[in-house]
Each structure stands twice: as C-alpha cells, then as structure tokens.
Design a protein around this motif. Sequence first.
Motif, mmCIF file in Angstrom:
data_model
loop_
_atom_site.group_PDB
_atom_site.id
_atom_site.type_symbol
_atom_site.label_atom_id
_atom_site.label_comp_id
_atom_site.label_asym_id
_atom_site.label_seq_id
_atom_site.Cartn_x
_atom_site.Cartn_y
_atom_site.Cartn_z
ATOM 1 N N PHE A 8 17.496 51.344 72.945
ATOM 2 C CA PHE A 8 18.238 52.594 72.974
ATOM 3 C C PHE A 8 19.476 52.483 72.094
ATOM 4 C CE2 PHE A 8 16.632 53.373 77.506
ATOM 5 C CZ PHE A 8 15.617 54.207 77.085
ATOM 6 N N SER A 9 20.196 51.403 72.266
ATOM 7 C CA SER A 9 21.419 51.204 71.488
ATOM 8 C C SER A 9 21.120 51.121 70.003
ATOM 9 C CB SER A 9 22.151 49.944 71.949
ATOM 10 O OG SER A 9 22.560 50.105 73.284
ATOM 11 N N ALA A 10 20.062 50.402 69.653
ATOM 12 C CA ALA A 10 19.693 50.282 68.243
ATOM 13 C C ALA A 10 19.332 51.642 67.671
ATOM 14 C CB ALA A 10 18.527 49.307 68.085
ATOM 15 N N ALA A 11 18.605 52.427 68.428
ATOM 16 C CA ALA A 11 18.236 53.763 67.958
ATOM 17 C C ALA A 11 19.469 54.633 67.776
ATOM 18 C CB ALA A 11 17.260 54.411 68.940
ATOM 19 N N LEU A 12 20.378 54.576 68.723
ATOM 20 C CA LEU A 12 21.594 55.373 68.633
ATOM 21 C C LEU A 12 22.444 54.959 67.446
ATOM 22 C CD1 LEU A 12 22.611 55.489 72.377
ATOM 23 C CD2 LEU A 12 21.894 57.404 70.973
ATOM 24 N N LEU A 13 22.586 53.667 67.264
ATOM 25 C CA LEU A 13 23.415 53.193 66.159
ATOM 26 C C LEU A 13 22.808 53.594 64.830
ATOM 27 C CD1 LEU A 13 24.411 49.704 67.558
ATOM 28 C CD2 LEU A 13 25.837 51.738 67.361
ATOM 29 N N ASP A 49 6.787 66.808 64.954
ATOM 30 C CA ASP A 49 8.144 67.352 64.918
ATOM 31 C C ASP A 49 8.690 67.505 66.331
ATOM 32 O OD1 ASP A 49 8.244 67.454 62.172
ATOM 33 O OD2 ASP A 49 7.820 69.600 62.028
ATOM 34 N N GLN A 50 7.800 67.869 67.260
ATOM 35 C CA GLN A 50 8.241 68.020 68.649
ATOM 36 C C GLN A 50 8.730 66.677 69.197
ATOM 37 O OE1 GLN A 50 5.290 69.425 71.427
ATOM 38 N NE2 GLN A 50 6.695 69.310 73.157
ATOM 39 N N GLN A 51 7.996 65.595 68.926
ATOM 40 C CA GLN A 51 8.418 64.278 69.407
ATOM 41 C C GLN A 51 9.741 63.872 68.770
ATOM 42 O OE1 GLN A 51 4.715 62.270 68.353
ATOM 43 N NE2 GLN A 51 4.508 61.635 70.505
ATOM 44 N N LEU A 52 9.881 64.139 67.492
ATOM 45 C CA LEU A 52 11.128 63.781 66.808
ATOM 46 C C LEU A 52 12.300 64.587 67.370
ATOM 47 C CD1 LEU A 52 9.878 63.402 63.132
ATOM 48 C CD2 LEU A 52 10.312 61.593 64.811
ATOM 49 N N ALA A 56 15.562 63.163 69.179
ATOM 50 C CA ALA A 56 16.929 63.528 68.786
ATOM 51 C C ALA A 56 17.724 64.026 69.990
ATOM 52 C CB ALA A 56 16.895 64.596 67.684
ATOM 53 N N ASP A 57 17.088 64.879 70.802
ATOM 54 C CA ASP A 57 17.775 65.415 71.984
ATOM 55 C C ASP A 57 18.108 64.301 72.974
ATOM 56 O OD1 ASP A 57 17.523 67.943 70.867
ATOM 57 O OD2 ASP A 57 15.815 68.515 72.120
ATOM 58 N N ALA A 58 17.131 63.436 73.225
ATOM 59 C CA ALA A 58 17.357 62.329 74.168
ATOM 60 C C ALA A 58 18.441 61.393 73.630
ATOM 61 C CB ALA A 58 16.057 61.561 74.419
ATOM 62 N N SER A 59 18.434 61.155 72.329
ATOM 63 C CA SER A 59 19.432 60.265 71.728
ATOM 64 C C SER A 59 20.843 60.796 71.925
ATOM 65 C CB SER A 59 19.151 60.071 70.237
ATOM 66 O OG SER A 59 17.938 59.392 70.056
ATOM 67 N N ASN A 108 11.038 54.419 72.217
ATOM 68 C CA ASN A 108 11.330 53.135 71.578
ATOM 69 C C ASN A 108 10.586 52.987 70.257
ATOM 70 O OD1 ASN A 108 13.102 52.345 73.589
ATOM 71 N ND2 ASN A 108 11.551 51.260 74.749
ATOM 72 N N ALA A 109 9.334 53.457 70.210
ATOM 73 C CA ALA A 109 8.555 53.367 68.971
ATOM 74 C C ALA A 109 9.194 54.206 67.872
ATOM 75 C CB ALA A 109 7.110 53.821 69.215
ATOM 76 N N ILE A 110 9.663 55.395 68.225
ATOM 77 C CA ILE A 110 10.353 56.236 67.235
ATOM 78 C C ILE A 110 11.644 55.546 66.800
ATOM 79 C CG2 ILE A 110 11.522 58.440 66.826
ATOM 80 C CD1 ILE A 110 9.470 59.708 68.801
ATOM 81 N N GLY A 111 12.365 54.978 67.754
ATOM 82 C CA GLY A 111 13.602 54.267 67.422
ATOM 83 C C GLY A 111 13.360 53.135 66.444
ATOM 84 N N GLN A 112 12.288 52.387 66.653
ATOM 85 C CA GLN A 112 11.953 51.297 65.727
ATOM 86 C C GLN A 112 11.526 51.854 64.377
ATOM 87 O OE1 GLN A 112 9.013 49.078 67.930
ATOM 88 N NE2 GLN A 112 10.543 47.745 68.838
ATOM 89 N N ALA A 113 10.744 52.929 64.407
ATOM 90 C CA ALA A 113 10.244 53.512 63.158
ATOM 91 C C ALA A 113 11.387 54.028 62.288
ATOM 92 C CB ALA A 113 9.243 54.630 63.458
ATOM 93 N N ILE A 114 12.388 54.661 62.912
ATOM 94 C CA ILE A 114 13.473 55.207 62.088
ATOM 95 C C ILE A 114 14.330 54.102 61.486
ATOM 96 C CG2 ILE A 114 13.552 57.419 63.284
ATOM 97 C CD1 ILE A 114 16.158 56.507 64.585
ATOM 98 N N GLN A 115 14.341 52.935 62.122
ATOM 99 C CA GLN A 115 15.085 51.822 61.536
ATOM 100 C C GLN A 115 14.406 51.316 60.269
ATOM 101 O OE1 GLN A 115 15.818 48.778 64.456
ATOM 102 N NE2 GLN A 115 16.642 50.239 65.910
ATOM 103 N N GLN A 116 13.099 51.516 60.198
ATOM 104 C CA GLN A 116 12.328 51.005 59.067
ATOM 105 C C GLN A 116 12.048 52.075 58.013
ATOM 106 O OE1 GLN A 116 8.873 49.453 61.069
ATOM 107 N NE2 GLN A 116 10.071 47.984 62.235
ATOM 108 N N ASP A 117 12.333 53.327 58.310
ATOM 109 C CA ASP A 117 11.975 54.437 57.424
ATOM 110 C C ASP A 117 13.174 55.362 57.242
ATOM 111 O OD1 ASP A 117 10.989 56.721 56.186
ATOM 112 O OD2 ASP A 117 9.173 56.808 57.409
#
Length: 139
Positions: A8-13, A49-52, A56-59, A108-117
């Motif tokens: 969570f923290s990694a995604a937020l940062l 787009d809905q998942q993203l 975003a909302d959850a973040s 978590n998967a989206i959080g990891q994906a955005i770190q790489q993309d």
Amino acid sequence: MQRMTALFSAALLSLGLAATQAQAEQDDDAAANNAEQPQATAPAQDFSDQQLQQFADASQEIAVISQEYTQQLQAAEDKQAQQDVRKEANDEMVKAVQNSGLEVDTFNAIGQAIQQDPELMQRVQEMAKASAASDGQNS
C-alpha cells in the motif's frame, strides 16, 4: 499483513498521493515479520479503466488513513503500541480497498504494475486528480 501495508505504501508513494511516509514498514518489526516470502511479480496486465479508477479512489483513502495513523504511530510510546497502531492502520487500509470494489490482491497487483509502467502510473495519477477535483466540487 505487513507485506500488504508495505505494498500500500509503495503504491501511494509511487502515485505521489502520500504526503508523509509511514516509517512503520521499515522498522525492525517489519523486517522480523517479513520472513522470506516469494513476492508475486506483477505481470504486464491489462487492467480495466474501472479497476484503475477504483485503485485511484482507494489510494486516496489510504493516503488519508496513512497520514492519520502516521501521527498516531509517532505518538506511540512503545513497540507494542506501535504494533497495535500498525495493525489498526492496515485493517483500515484493507477496508478502504474492499470498499472501493477491488480485491486486495488486485489492488496490490495494480500497485506493482504502476511501479513498473510509467504510462500506467500517469493514467492512474490523472484519474486520481480528476476524482479529487470532482470530490471537491461535491463536498
């Protein structure tokens, strides 16, 4: 649970939504609790787009929770109190993700994906900004 909070923290940062860093994930307890677990790497996935938007909302919710609990964590008087604050914060973060309509694993998967993309990160940041702007008008 510590791993989820760290993600969570990694995604937020990476989204730039968290104004303060919770140091809880980096302390001795986190290191002790994070036994060698194989971490799932996020394969290049196409998220809707809905998942993203849900991410975003959850973040944004998690950023607020993180700020609130960071203050409590800094005020905690001992290791046990810090651990209790961390657990409560993590439980609130999990609820925020679930209330957004996402599974924690998907978040978590989206959080990891955005770190790489970087392009995916940009899309989510734009969704978060648009959501924050519309929330501001609705308040």
